[in-house]
Design a protein around this motif. Structure first.
Motif, PDB file in Angstrom:
ATOM      1  N   VAL A  60       0.873  -1.181   0.000  1.00  0.00           N
ATOM      2  CA  VAL A  60       0.000   0.000   0.000  1.00  0.00           C
ATOM      3  C   VAL A  60       0.904   1.224   0.000  1.00  0.00           C
ATOM      4  O   VAL A  60       1.731   1.397   0.908  1.00  0.00           O
ATOM      5  CB  VAL A  60      -0.909   0.022   1.241  1.00  0.00           C
ATOM      6  CG1 VAL A  60      -1.747   1.306   1.275  1.00  0.00           C
ATOM      7  CG2 VAL A  60      -1.808  -1.199   1.266  1.00  0.00           C
ATOM      8  N   THR A  61       0.761   2.056  -1.013  1.00  0.00           N
ATOM      9  CA  THR A  61       1.625   3.244  -1.117  1.00  0.00           C
ATOM     10  C   THR A  61       0.847   4.539  -0.961  1.00  0.00           C
ATOM     11  O   THR A  61       1.430   5.577  -0.678  1.00  0.00           O
ATOM     12  CB  THR A  61       2.312   3.283  -2.496  1.00  0.00           C
ATOM     13  OG1 THR A  61       1.293   3.248  -3.501  1.00  0.00           O
ATOM     14  CG2 THR A  61       3.256   2.099  -2.681  1.00  0.00           C
ATOM     15  N   HIS A  62      -0.478   4.497  -1.165  1.00  0.00           N
ATOM     16  CA  HIS A  62      -1.295   5.711  -1.131  1.00  0.00           C
ATOM     17  C   HIS A  62      -2.558   5.487  -0.314  1.00  0.00           C
ATOM     18  O   HIS A  62      -3.009   4.354  -0.180  1.00  0.00           O
ATOM     19  CB  HIS A  62      -1.690   6.152  -2.551  1.00  0.00           C
ATOM     20  CG  HIS A  62      -0.531   6.649  -3.364  1.00  0.00           C
ATOM     21  ND1 HIS A  62       0.421   5.802  -3.884  1.00  0.00           N
ATOM     22  CD2 HIS A  62      -0.171   7.917  -3.735  1.00  0.00           C
ATOM     23  CE1 HIS A  62       1.326   6.514  -4.545  1.00  0.00           C
ATOM     24  NE2 HIS A  62       0.994   7.806  -4.464  1.00  0.00           N
ATOM     25  N   TYR A  63      -3.128   6.580   0.190  1.00  0.00           N
ATOM     26  CA  TYR A  63      -4.324   6.448   1.015  1.00  0.00           C
ATOM     27  C   TYR A  63      -5.515   7.247   0.493  1.00  0.00           C
ATOM     28  O   TYR A  63      -6.464   7.491   1.206  1.00  0.00           O
ATOM     29  CB  TYR A  63      -4.021   6.840   2.468  1.00  0.00           C
ATOM     30  CG  TYR A  63      -3.510   8.240   2.653  1.00  0.00           C
ATOM     31  CD1 TYR A  63      -4.400   9.314   2.759  1.00  0.00           C
ATOM     32  CD2 TYR A  63      -2.151   8.500   2.737  1.00  0.00           C
ATOM     33  CE1 TYR A  63      -3.941  10.607   2.919  1.00  0.00           C
ATOM     34  CE2 TYR A  63      -1.677   9.789   2.895  1.00  0.00           C
ATOM     35  CZ  TYR A  63      -2.580  10.841   2.986  1.00  0.00           C
ATOM     36  OH  TYR A  63      -2.137  12.125   3.143  1.00  0.00           O
ATOM     37  N   LEU A  71       1.990   7.669   1.140  1.00  0.00           N
ATOM     38  CA  LEU A  71       2.385   7.368   2.516  1.00  0.00           C
ATOM     39  C   LEU A  71       3.868   7.637   2.705  1.00  0.00           C
ATOM     40  O   LEU A  71       4.676   7.362   1.809  1.00  0.00           O
ATOM     41  CB  LEU A  71       2.121   5.894   2.824  1.00  0.00           C
ATOM     42  CG  LEU A  71       0.665   5.479   2.979  1.00  0.00           C
ATOM     43  CD1 LEU A  71       0.565   3.951   3.036  1.00  0.00           C
ATOM     44  CD2 LEU A  71       0.064   6.089   4.245  1.00  0.00           C
ATOM     45  N   GLU A  81       5.676   2.945   3.259  1.00  0.00           N
ATOM     46  CA  GLU A  81       4.725   2.023   2.665  1.00  0.00           C
ATOM     47  C   GLU A  81       4.271   1.000   3.706  1.00  0.00           C
ATOM     48  O   GLU A  81       5.004   0.648   4.622  1.00  0.00           O
ATOM     49  CB  GLU A  81       5.356   1.275   1.477  1.00  0.00           C
ATOM     50  CG  GLU A  81       5.719   2.156   0.306  1.00  0.00           C
ATOM     51  CD  GLU A  81       7.123   2.725   0.405  1.00  0.00           C
ATOM     52  OE1 GLU A  81       7.759   2.590   1.485  1.00  0.00           O
ATOM     53  OE2 GLU A  81       7.588   3.308  -0.587  1.00  0.00           O
ATOM     54  N   LEU A  82       3.045   0.517   3.499  1.00  0.00           N
ATOM     55  CA  LEU A  82       2.500  -0.526   4.360  1.00  0.00           C
ATOM     56  C   LEU A  82       2.381  -1.820   3.556  1.00  0.00           C
ATOM     57  O   LEU A  82       1.994  -1.801   2.396  1.00  0.00           O
ATOM     58  CB  LEU A  82       1.114  -0.115   4.876  1.00  0.00           C
ATOM     59  CG  LEU A  82       1.090   1.122   5.777  1.00  0.00           C
ATOM     60  CD1 LEU A  82      -0.357   1.542   6.056  1.00  0.00           C
ATOM     61  CD2 LEU A  82       1.818   0.840   7.099  1.00  0.00           C
TER      62      LEU A  82
END
Ligand SMILES: [Zn+2]
Ligand SMILES: [Zn+2]
Lengths: 492, 492
Positions: free
Chosen positions: B92-95, B114, B117-118
């Motif tokens: 996950v790079t963006h929210y 972010l 990154e998650l």
């Protein structure tokens, strides 16, 4: 860490956080907005989940599981839905990491970029309706009554443990029907399931109602809800059930052949409750000593604590009484524990089980036992009673029932005491500021007025109660004519 | 869609897919590598989950829930772990998304990147041990015995329904202990729980063993496993239990004060089984007509089908017999259904329930009933028996027990028939190619030889069986000395 809680009087918001953290329900996590649900909190959720699941199955639903990820393009297929959900969400753009050539651990591999980004589901209507297209051809495939237990992610800027977290656990029902009326009936049936669960299990009185257009689920034609009052007078939406019309069926082209062999779009509902309910439980019932849990949901319902003297015969007698009592209670499915750990003192145990919200505490004291007496304390009222040993099991059983209904009645009385009927704007503002609670008032039925009231007062229309009495009146803000009162409140 | 299945003889791999799809267990999804678990498959998973959960709790474990997302840097903290897990994973790079200014739906908002990154959890050791640091200070906090039921994601290039999917459901136990021995005992205790579950519930005989260094979990000091044989002779790893030593405690600095007030790192285990077990169930027991499910896990255990004549009195009599039988069986917790839907013919129903794997089918035929006879068919052997009405309930009960043990015995005999002991390389290759199954052979104990054998034969060392008999021998590949046989097989 000290187990002393901030009091509700001092700081209601901090009191809530203290209870959740020190009561062992949840913990913060290193991931912004995500929480760790600790064993005591998770056990509570398991009891809620199991009972809801039982009721879903009893009403004909089956569980299934759909993917965590939703292709980005799916979100855009239903026009209103994309506005509501395609904004603050977690986006997966890559599928691989690689060693950092500069030696700093791992980095995202730029060669592993997804052709189409994937969204971590904020809710599953789109992926589910895309699947239903393959599952539904004829009226024989309907109704399709499916529920999913899952985690979902909504990127929240301001989070509160349980009440509003980036990731949360929930269930989402998604049903498909041949007729509009059948879908509407399903929507209200599931609202009734939620309301009955809140009242009978959570001891939480709720108002059943329908949302205004402004507050509707993105993609729904009607959103039904249950609203509960917290101890600070604010409202908490405890569950929603949506009549989706044919919106998702049209967006994903889900048609069926009816008995006359005509094609039509399918009618849909969706409905959900989440770990937010744990926040509601805490806020509705707990006190300055800790959690107060309704017996039907408490992970531990009865705790037995011995107070030994130095006499071995008495110790044996106490242990024997505890063993008998546990056997009797367990036969009646009571969740009971005997805490005779001698690393901690009775006083420490009392405080700990109070904090954790165990409904009934039974103390087997060496001196009392000689007189065949036992001390029984109830968590809700903190009342202590001396009970004859031979009536102990019976007394415990009906005490659990008493506590469950007492908690409901207390919450109901609180709500009634804090339900205000007002007719003017001045009174409305004064009531909100000075009294807190719910306000029953007239509103002219327009979104503009609703927005303006929210802007001026921070209160929103929680719902238009079902079976509302029609009554002529004037809108508190505009003075325009109104046909019924609606419920206003500040809300979580 | 035709319900006819590819036979095992024709194409074993296609037969498996047919069963999973047509048997209503799972469906493909629009997200690469992710599946939809359909109601019949999910019900099977629920029965497996509930029984495992009961056994975890009976052995002192509690459930909790940790975040879906793991900060990228966490993965790098344990050196071996990052090599094994920080590669193929969802990042996950963006929210946030925003409306495409060019009108094409929604696009990723470049402003919502972010900082770190998650990773969508591929397994949760890192986030859990980061949390345990806050939960463990003293020996009094140990052992910490926690399990999590969750979804995990590993970006797989080649996927198979249930056997290898990008997202899957599983449980992961994560425990912390004061001593090395206690952690090792926990590891083998949970392996025993898995083995007993596989054998007693799934009717699946398993070999308990320990993995070679090559096949160890990334970050473990020892990986224990249970290995089962499928009908094509291949091995399927059905569960793993890892002794993690102090690796994660050191990576996340989790120390405790012991009774002597000395600081030491905590000892760890982790263990898990997943929805892959559903694939194992299918591959181990099913036949060319469909699923064959062990009664203890079958969502529906008994189905009753009426064959009416045109006589109303007979119809009433049949319905009455069915109602009585259902009441009797349900009192004994049997999952039973009466299918008197007259939109489908009995023959269609028979095929459908065979496909779905219902263990016992009871046919109430108008003509038989006049003679107080009932036809009872068992799914495993397809044997049909005519039973006196007055012994029907009893017979059904012991038939369920018979089927459960017969399925286990049949699978055990199959495994024994396909377990080969070989001593030379030539024999090894010949056996793999001509006979399939497991091979017990000598190996010189080195990773190099293991790799070479895998390269040459596609067979891997499934495990070194626990309580293996020591025996002098020579490695099948190198001829170097060996002290014990290990189990080789081609594997899923
Ligand atoms: Zn009483
Ligand atoms: Zn028999």
């Amino acid at each position: 860490m000290s187990k002393t809680l901030t009091t509700r009087q001092e700081d209601y918001s901090q009191w809530y956080n203290d209870i959740v953290l020190k009561g062992g329900l949840a913990d913060y996590s290193p991931v912004k907005g995500c929480m760790v649900i600790k064993p005591h909190g998770y056990a509570l959720w398991e009891h809620m989940r199991d009972e809801l699941d039982r009721q879903f199955k009893a009403t004909g639903h089956q569980n299934a599981y759909f993917p965590l990820f939703i292709p980005k393009s799916f979100l855009s297929k239903e026009a209103a839905h994309v506005e509501g959900f395609a904004k603050e969400c977690a986006v997966v753009t890559h599928y691989r990491l690689k060693n950092d050539p500069n030696g700093g651990g791992v980095i995202v591999d730029p060669d592993a970029k997804l052709e189409e980004e994937l969204i971590v589901r904020p809710t599953s209507e789109t992926i589910i309706w895309n699947t239903y297209k393959d599952w539904i051809q004829s009226y024989r495939d309907l109704p399709l009554l499916i529920n999913q237990w899952a985690n979902v992610v909504r990127w929240e800027m301001r989070t509160r443990l349980f009440l509003r977290t980036t990731e949360f656990l929930w269930q989402e029902g998604h049903t498909a029907h041949a007729t509009k009326q059948e879908a509407i009936d399903e929507t209200t049936k599931m609202l009734d399931v939620y309301a009955a669960f809140a009242e009978d299990y959570m001891a939480l009185p709720v108002i059943k109602g329908v949302k205004t257009a402004n507050e509707r689920f993105a993609g729904a034609e009607d959103t039904y809800c249950i609203e509960a009052m917290m101890q600070d007078g604010k409202a908490l939406q405890a569950g929603t059930s949506h009549f989706l019309g044919q919106n998702f069926a049209k967006a994903f082209d889900v048609q069926f052949r009816d008995k006359e062999n005509k094609q039509d779009y399918v009618w849909a509902t969706s409905w959900g409750v989440s770990t937010r309910l744990i926040g509601a439980l805490v806020m509705a019932h707990s006190d300055d000593e800790g959690l107060v849990l309704p017996p039907k949901l408490a992970p531990l319902q009865v705790v037995i604590v011995p107070i030994y003297n130095k006499d071995a015969a008495t110790t044996a007698k106490i242990d024997g009484i505890a063993a008998d009592l546990m056997a009797t209670l367990r036969k009646q499915n009571v969740r009971v524990k005997y805490d005779n750990d001698d690393n901690t003192r009775p006083g420490w145990k009392f405080a700990e089980y109070e904090l954790k919200g165990v409904p009934v505490r039974i103390v087997l004291g060496a001196r009392d036992i000689e007189n065949n007496l036992v001390e029984v304390a109830r968590r809700d009222t903190k009342e202590k009673t001396s009970i004859q040993l031979d009536t102990l099991a019976d007394h415990t059983m009906h005490l659990l029932t008493d506590i469950q209904s007492n908690m409901f009645n207390k919450a109901l009385k609180f709500r009634e005491d804090n339900m205000h009927t007002v007719d003017t704007w001045e009174e409305f503002i004064k009531t909100l500021d000075e009294k807190s609670g719910f306000i029953s008032a007239h509103w002219d039925g327009t979104s503009e007025t609703e927005d303006k009231i929210k802007e001026l007062s921070k209160a929103t229309i929680r719902c238009i109660p079902l079976n509302n009495a029609l009554e002529e009146g004037k809108c508190i803000l505009t003075g325009n004519p109104s046909t019924q009162r609606v419920i206003f409140a500040r809300a979580y």
